[in-house]
Design a protein around this motif. Sequence first.
Motif, PDB file in Angstrom:
ATOM      1  N   UNK A 235      34.849  41.242  41.414  1.00 48.50           N
ATOM      2  CA  UNK A 235      35.398  42.494  40.885  1.00 48.50           C
ATOM      3  C   UNK A 235      36.396  43.265  41.741  1.00 48.50           C
ATOM      4  N   UNK A 236      36.935  42.725  42.834  1.00 50.80           N
ATOM      5  CA  UNK A 236      38.064  43.432  43.444  1.00 50.80           C
ATOM      6  C   UNK A 236      39.319  43.186  42.613  1.00 50.80           C
ATOM      7  N   UNK A 237      40.418  43.756  42.994  1.00 54.32           N
ATOM      8  CA  UNK A 237      41.670  43.531  42.274  1.00 54.32           C
ATOM      9  C   UNK A 237      42.159  42.100  42.520  1.00 54.32           C
ATOM     10  N   UNK A 273      37.701  47.767  47.597  1.00 54.10           N
ATOM     11  CA  UNK A 273      37.404  48.499  46.366  1.00 54.10           C
ATOM     12  C   UNK A 273      36.842  47.584  45.276  1.00 54.10           C
ATOM     13  N   UNK A 274      35.741  48.023  44.682  1.00 56.74           N
ATOM     14  CA  UNK A 274      35.059  47.355  43.556  1.00 56.74           C
ATOM     15  C   UNK A 274      34.380  46.036  43.917  1.00 56.74           C
ATOM     16  N   UNK A 309      41.705  36.575  36.790  1.00 56.55           N
ATOM     17  CA  UNK A 309      42.919  37.261  36.402  1.00 56.55           C
ATOM     18  C   UNK A 309      44.033  36.324  35.967  1.00 56.55           C
ATOM     19  N   UNK A 310      43.850  35.038  36.185  1.00 50.55           N
ATOM     20  CA  UNK A 310      44.886  34.053  35.860  1.00 50.55           C
ATOM     21  C   UNK A 310      44.704  33.417  34.501  1.00 50.55           C
ATOM     22  N   UNK A 318      40.059  43.879  37.870  1.00 47.29           N
ATOM     23  CA  UNK A 318      38.765  43.467  38.410  1.00 47.29           C
ATOM     24  C   UNK A 318      38.586  41.982  38.104  1.00 47.29           C
ATOM     25  N   UNK A 319      38.534  41.171  39.130  1.00 48.48           N
ATOM     26  CA  UNK A 319      38.505  39.721  38.917  1.00 48.48           C
ATOM     27  C   UNK A 319      37.328  39.080  39.660  1.00 48.48           C
TER      28      UNK A 319
END
Length: 521
Positions: A235-237, A273-274, A309-310, A318-319
């Motif tokens: 879940x980070x970017x 983050x996250x 995310x891909x 969030x990936x």
Amino acid sequence: MKPLFIIVILVLAITVIIIIVAKNNADKEENILNFLDKMEKEKKEKIIRMPAAAGQFYPAEAGELKEMIRSFLLKANPPQGDGELAVLIVPHAAYQFSGEVAAFGFKEVALNKSAGFETVILLGNSHQEHFDGVSIFAEGKFKTPLGEVEVDSELAARLLKENKRFFFGQSAHQNEHSLEVQLPFLQEVLGNFKIVAALFGNTSRDDWKILGEAIAKNIGNKKILVVASSDLSHYPSFEDAKEADLKTIQAILGGKPEELEKTLRDLEKKGIKNAITFACAEEAIKSAMFLAQKLGAAKIELLKYANSGEVALGNKREVVGYAAIGFFKEKTSGNAFELKLSLSEQKELLSMARRAVESFVRTGKIPSFQTKSEALKQRRGVFVTIRKEGQLRGCIGQVGASEFPLSEVIPEMAVAAATEDERFWPVQESELPDLKYEISILSPLVKVNNWKEIKIGEHGVFLRNGLRQAVFLPQVAVENNWDLKRFLEELCVNKAGLEPSCYQDKAAEIYVFTAQVFGEN
């Protein structure tokens, strides 16, 4: 006299009744014991772990599931691993997110099928139930839409006896997806295999090593594949995940579990983050790395990396990160097998074999085939095996490299297996729909000086003793569950027509080879 006579008769009658009652009670007790034994056996046979992730993480319908897996495998093009695959790390998210990455790992399993894997040891961390220790599924079967996979109860039992931290908690496995999602891929690329399923309870930082040592101690000569199921950052970017996952992957490629642990602790301190974890099955990965060391799998390769995310359904805010990583052992010196056909090339050769036989049986002619694949233009030793309803129907080939390319020699060998194997009548047209084809592409022969150098499940054997010669493919020993001595005795007696110990004669010449073996499902 009469009263005495009556008393004697009564005593005898009572004695007979007592004997009959006692016998009936004994029979009842024996029947009860037999019934209990039967119930216990049936209970063991009926332990079937039903699919919990079908319809959510992957398709519940068998045809759709097969089609999805095959499409992933066809697209997968992992770097050609230099050695024999021993350990694999793959992700376990829903197939639409991580299936393409996982396929890179399982493509390597397909390319290493000639290793003859008997048991796949599945390692994961529990996502559904919190407990202390390691839950090892003791017996029974795991079911997926593609069929049932048997638990290697013998190996599981040995492991369960090794340490008090190991137990069979059926509920821990009941709804756990992380091991289940690996099974359809394995069913597609391996076919016949058993499993040991182990889940870490996430409460001890030492269990990974305890389990690794227990597995290494108990596998003996069994041909195993270790599969650790884990995603990476959660879940980070998109960019943060790529940076963090790169560090995690580099630590894994370093081969030291302690360094991976340090890397993960350092990442946790960064406050990204996250991010809630950087490897959701840390213990499973470390145990797999430990086993790779024990198995001598020192070459480690990143086969594929991506994150959620891909894919079309993902977002980049969030990936979750996914990696397929392989650990490889060195192959036997002088016996490296360089040719590795892709699944599409395998499918093309199998189609040629089938079409050649069907044409010859119906018309007496073998069609010519054209191919664009350079690999199929190579010259190799080949065998074509034909089975009907699981039973051998014909097998013919040649050990040495042919003067013709694979695309020409395999149709010829397929027709020979169908019509010239002296053990069987020629194939009839009515049998054609029931036939299944298997192809073995052989490596060059390597002479060995001592028969004990032969590795069961890895080596095929070509034996020459005087004017007699014989050959067994690598898979023969595995399919018949033979040890090395039995393998060679059968070769001497049933193939060469010699004494069982002919392989030990001074005049005997023994050559080994490996094979890439693939067949129709």
